[in-house]
Design a protein around this motif. Structure first.
Motif, PDB file in Angstrom:
ATOM      1  N   GLY A  30      68.926  24.495  91.237  1.00  0.00           N
ATOM      2  CA  GLY A  30      68.543  24.447  89.828  1.00  0.00           C
ATOM      3  C   GLY A  30      69.188  25.540  88.984  1.00  0.00           C
TER       4      GLY A  30
ATOM      5  N   VAL B 170      69.541  22.648  74.793  1.00  0.00           N
ATOM      6  CA  VAL B 170      69.376  23.925  74.099  1.00  0.00           C
ATOM      7  C   VAL B 170      69.316  23.723  72.579  1.00  0.00           C
TER       8      VAL B 170
ATOM      9  N   TYR C  62      66.941  29.999  68.219  1.00  0.00           N
ATOM     10  CA  TYR C  62      67.815  30.030  69.394  1.00  0.00           C
ATOM     11  C   TYR C  62      67.393  31.119  70.373  1.00  0.00           C
TER      12      TYR C  62
ATOM     13  N   ALA D 210      72.808  26.619  80.370  1.00  0.00           N
ATOM     14  CA  ALA D 210      71.998  26.612  79.157  1.00  0.00           C
ATOM     15  C   ALA D 210      72.001  28.003  78.526  1.00  0.00           C
TER      16      ALA D 210
ATOM     17  N   ARG E  42      79.161  13.948  86.735  1.00  0.00           N
ATOM     18  CA  ARG E  42      78.844  15.343  86.440  1.00  0.00           C
ATOM     19  C   ARG E  42      79.341  16.242  87.554  1.00  0.00           C
TER      20      ARG E  42
ATOM     21  N   GLN F  33      65.243  29.891  73.158  1.00  0.00           N
ATOM     22  CA  GLN F  33      65.951  29.223  74.253  1.00  0.00           C
ATOM     23  C   GLN F  33      66.651  30.257  75.123  1.00  0.00           C
TER      24      GLN F  33
ATOM     25  N   ASP G 217      67.053  14.368  88.452  1.00  0.00           N
ATOM     26  CA  ASP G 217      67.747  15.602  88.814  1.00  0.00           C
ATOM     27  C   ASP G 217      66.761  16.775  88.786  1.00  0.00           C
ATOM     28  N   ALA G 218      67.218  17.905  89.301  1.00  0.00           N
ATOM     29  CA  ALA G 218      66.330  19.054  89.490  1.00  0.00           C
ATOM     30  C   ALA G 218      65.699  19.515  88.175  1.00  0.00           C
ATOM     31  N   ALA G 219      66.499  19.554  87.102  1.00  0.00           N
ATOM     32  CA  ALA G 219      65.978  20.071  85.828  1.00  0.00           C
ATOM     33  C   ALA G 219      64.882  19.156  85.283  1.00  0.00           C
TER      34      ALA G 219
ATOM     35  N   ARG H  58      64.178  32.074  77.354  1.00  0.00           N
ATOM     36  CA  ARG H  58      63.684  31.273  78.472  1.00  0.00           C
ATOM     37  C   ARG H  58      64.726  31.174  79.583  1.00  0.00           C
ATOM     38  N   GLU H  59      65.954  30.825  79.197  1.00  0.00           N
ATOM     39  CA  GLU H  59      67.000  30.660  80.203  1.00  0.00           C
ATOM     40  C   GLU H  59      67.444  32.022  80.746  1.00  0.00           C
TER      41      GLU H  59
ATOM     42  N   ARG I 199      72.013  24.987  86.086  1.00  0.00           N
ATOM     43  CA  ARG I 199      71.543  24.440  84.821  1.00  0.00           C
ATOM     44  C   ARG I 199      71.068  25.560  83.890  1.00  0.00           C
TER      45      ARG I 199
ATOM     46  N   ASN J 178      75.302  28.559  76.800  1.00  0.00           N
ATOM     47  CA  ASN J 178      75.340  27.783  75.570  1.00  0.00           C
ATOM     48  C   ASN J 178      74.533  28.476  74.462  1.00  0.00           C
ATOM     49  N   ALA J 179      73.329  28.932  74.800  1.00  0.00           N
ATOM     50  CA  ALA J 179      72.488  29.600  73.808  1.00  0.00           C
ATOM     51  C   ALA J 179      73.140  30.901  73.339  1.00  0.00           C
TER      52      ALA J 179
END
Lengths: 352, 203
Positions: free
Chosen positions: A121, B151, A154, A128, A79, A157, B188-190, A160-161, A124, A131-132
């Motif tokens: 963090g 998601v 959707y 996300a 990753r 999500q 991992d962090a998430a 939230r993000e 991420r 993506n949403a």
């Protein structure tokens, strides 16, 4: 302080770019992979050694052919998020001027990269959210297939993000201002006041309910609902962190509108120094590599002196220029770059 | 006739077939094809027949969508399962994973994917109508939504929960967090953030 000297077109920037790529898996010059590969070649290989916060060596390698392979200490890593930020870079490059004068997209990217360098963090949430958002826009463009209820699912999500991204950026803007004020980065003369303002319709909506997460969520949802009709018409989501901007204000005036070229340059450097300060504070670690590519050409002698004074505060510096500026003094190591090759270093102490 | 520097047509065909599989690159496809070349005749025939028969014999269960060779699968036929408990998963392979854990004794419902506008999947592409039909006809009291914690999976869970909000059943979402038997250092962090969010009091 490492100084790379060479005529134009000898590969100085390329070297800095390679170091940056090992840190972030992207270039500061282009987002196109093809632009990073030599003419008539299929890929590239990069390797280098960094040191972790305890001073232990970490071997990093990237090989980019048809696919990308990442190695940390010779072990494959799958990753990108596990690979990046093994060592942290902050750049001072000619393109930074665009941070002030260019598109809002560049300022969002500036914030996002800096935040991800200092808060692990964050990436991420950003991914996300992206993506949403992409999913939501895809649905808005095909309303025959996707019912409103799916868009609502959707939205949850996205909200939230989106809140996570928005709050992180607002905090970052606050920290930038704090840093600009406290250290008042000596680049700016004492009587001048530079500040940033995080601008987003979402933030305006959320302002009244800053602290209560449930309230934030409800307000965000109302905002999305209100703009739903419009979003359907345009096939695009109108509110959210993807529309935000960071405006820079010097003595009460918008810099991108009223600032001179020199003022914009100074402000962009001051932003980078503030950013460096934030990264150091949040990571609790002074080890940041500074990448400096000939940004001092536009500065007057006074600002140049302050720029170099600020630079030499503790970090490893990789500086590329065509000739050593007199204000810099003697660098610890001096390399000549010629036709893509690096001379062996001349150490400072040898000659003193 | 194949050109020099190229595999003969038949072998090339097999390599192309293998490289269509997930996780198989060109190199691996070549290795697999060449390995198959050296198999004894009867193994090859067996493999060929198995491939041909696969889709004729295995199909989705008429009730839950799990893999089966009979009209309905063994789990749906099993009278000893807790018939009030229904677990929703994305793919039939996940039924296997849950079954191997041997800790769930209810029934399953396979959606056949998750809602994903970026891959063109909407509600009509999943087995959602079948799910509603089952909930009308069967005495189900709790629905556990076990879609993936990304998601798309979360949005799918939300969508299902909203769709069924009027029914007198409990709808729950599986927890996410630190894998059992593993070290916190490796999470991992998430995942850690999720684990902390979903913490519970020790009683």
């Amino acid at each position: 302080m490492n100084c790379f000297i060479g005529r134009n077109g000898q590969g100085k920037t390329n070297l800095l770019e390679a170091v940056y790529y090992l840190s972030l898996l992207r270039s500061f010059r282009t987002s196109r992979l093809a632009d990073l590969i030599s003419w008539k070649k299929n890929g590239f290989v990069l390797s280098g050694q960094a040191r972790d916060s305890a001073g232990r060596p970490v071997d990093l390698a990237v090989s980019q052919g048809l696919e990308r392979k990442l190695l940390i200490n010779h072990n494959p890593v799958y990753r990108a998020s596990d690979f990046i930020n093994q060592f942290v870079c902050v750049t001072f490059i000619p393109q930074d001027l665009e941070l002030i004068q260019g598109d809002a997209l560049l300022r969002r990217r500036f914030m996002d990269i800096a935040i991800s360098q200092s808060s692990p963090g964050f990436l991420r949430h950003l991914q996300a959210y992206g993506n949403a958002l992409k999913s939501r826009n895809a649905m808005l463009r095909n309303l025959d297939k996707y019912p409103r209820t799916m868009i609502t699912a959707y939205d949850c999500q996205m909200i939230r993000e989106g809140i996570a991204v928005e709050l992180a950026r607002k905090e970052f803007a606050r920290d930038i201002n704090q840093s600009l004020e406290e250290k008042s980065v000596s680049l700016l003369t004492a009587e001048r006041r530079l500040e940033v303002r995080y601008l987003s319709r979402l933030s305006n909506l959320l302002q009244c309910s800053d602290d209560d997460p449930d309230q934030l969520e409800a307000t965000y949802r109302q905002g999305l609902e209100k703009s739903y009709e419009r979003d359907c018409r345009y096939g695009y989501t109108a509110i959210g962190p993807h529309r935000a901007d960071l405006s820079c204000i010097l003595d009460g005036n918008l810099l991108n509108r009223y600032g001179s070229q020199g003022e914009c340059r100074i402000a962009s450097l001051a932003l980078r120094f503030a950013c460096l300060d934030i990264i150091r504070r949040r990571r609790g670690d002074d080890d940041v590599t500074l990448i400096v590519d000939d940004v001092f050409g536009e500065l007057d002698a006074f600002h140049r002196r302050h720029f170099f004074a600020e630079l030499t505060h503790g970090s490893q510096v990789l500086l590329a220029c065509t000739a050593i500026p007199p204000e810099l003094g003697r660098p610890d190591r001096l390399y000549n770059v010629s036709a893509g090759t690096l001379s062996s270093p001349q150490e400072k102490h040898e000659e003193e | 006739m194949s050109k020099p520097g190229q595999y003969p047509e038949a072998l090339h065909h097999i390599i192309a077939c293998f490289s269509r599989l997930p996780g198989i690159g060109r190199r691996t496809a070549e290795r697999l094809a060449i390995a198959i070349m050296s198999w004894p005749e009867e193994h090859l025939a067996d493999f060929g027949t198995a491939l041909c028969e696969l889709r004729q014999r295995v199909h989705p269960c008429a009730i839950c969508g799990n893999f089966t060779e009979t009209p309905t699968c063994a789990i749906c036929q099993d009278e000893t399962r807790q018939r009030g408990l229904l677990c929703v998963v994305e793919h039939a392979s996940q039924v296997m994973a849950l079954e191997n854990s041997a800790c769930f004794h209810g029934l399953y419902h396979v959606l056949g994917g998750k809602l994903s506008p970026l891959s063109g999947k909407g509600p009509d592409d999943l087995r959602l109508a079948e799910l509603q039909e089952r909930l009308r006809q069967q005495p189900i009291t709790e629905l556990i939504i076990a879609t993936s914690p990304d998601v798309e999976g979360e949005a799918t869970a939300h969508f299902i929960a909203n769709m069924l909000a009027d029914l007198p059943i409990t709808i729950s979402r599986i927890a996410a967090g630190v894998p059992v038997g593993s070290d916190l250092n490796f999470a991992d962090a998430a995942t850690l953030a999720m684990a902390l969010q979903g913490r519970r009091q020790i009683d």
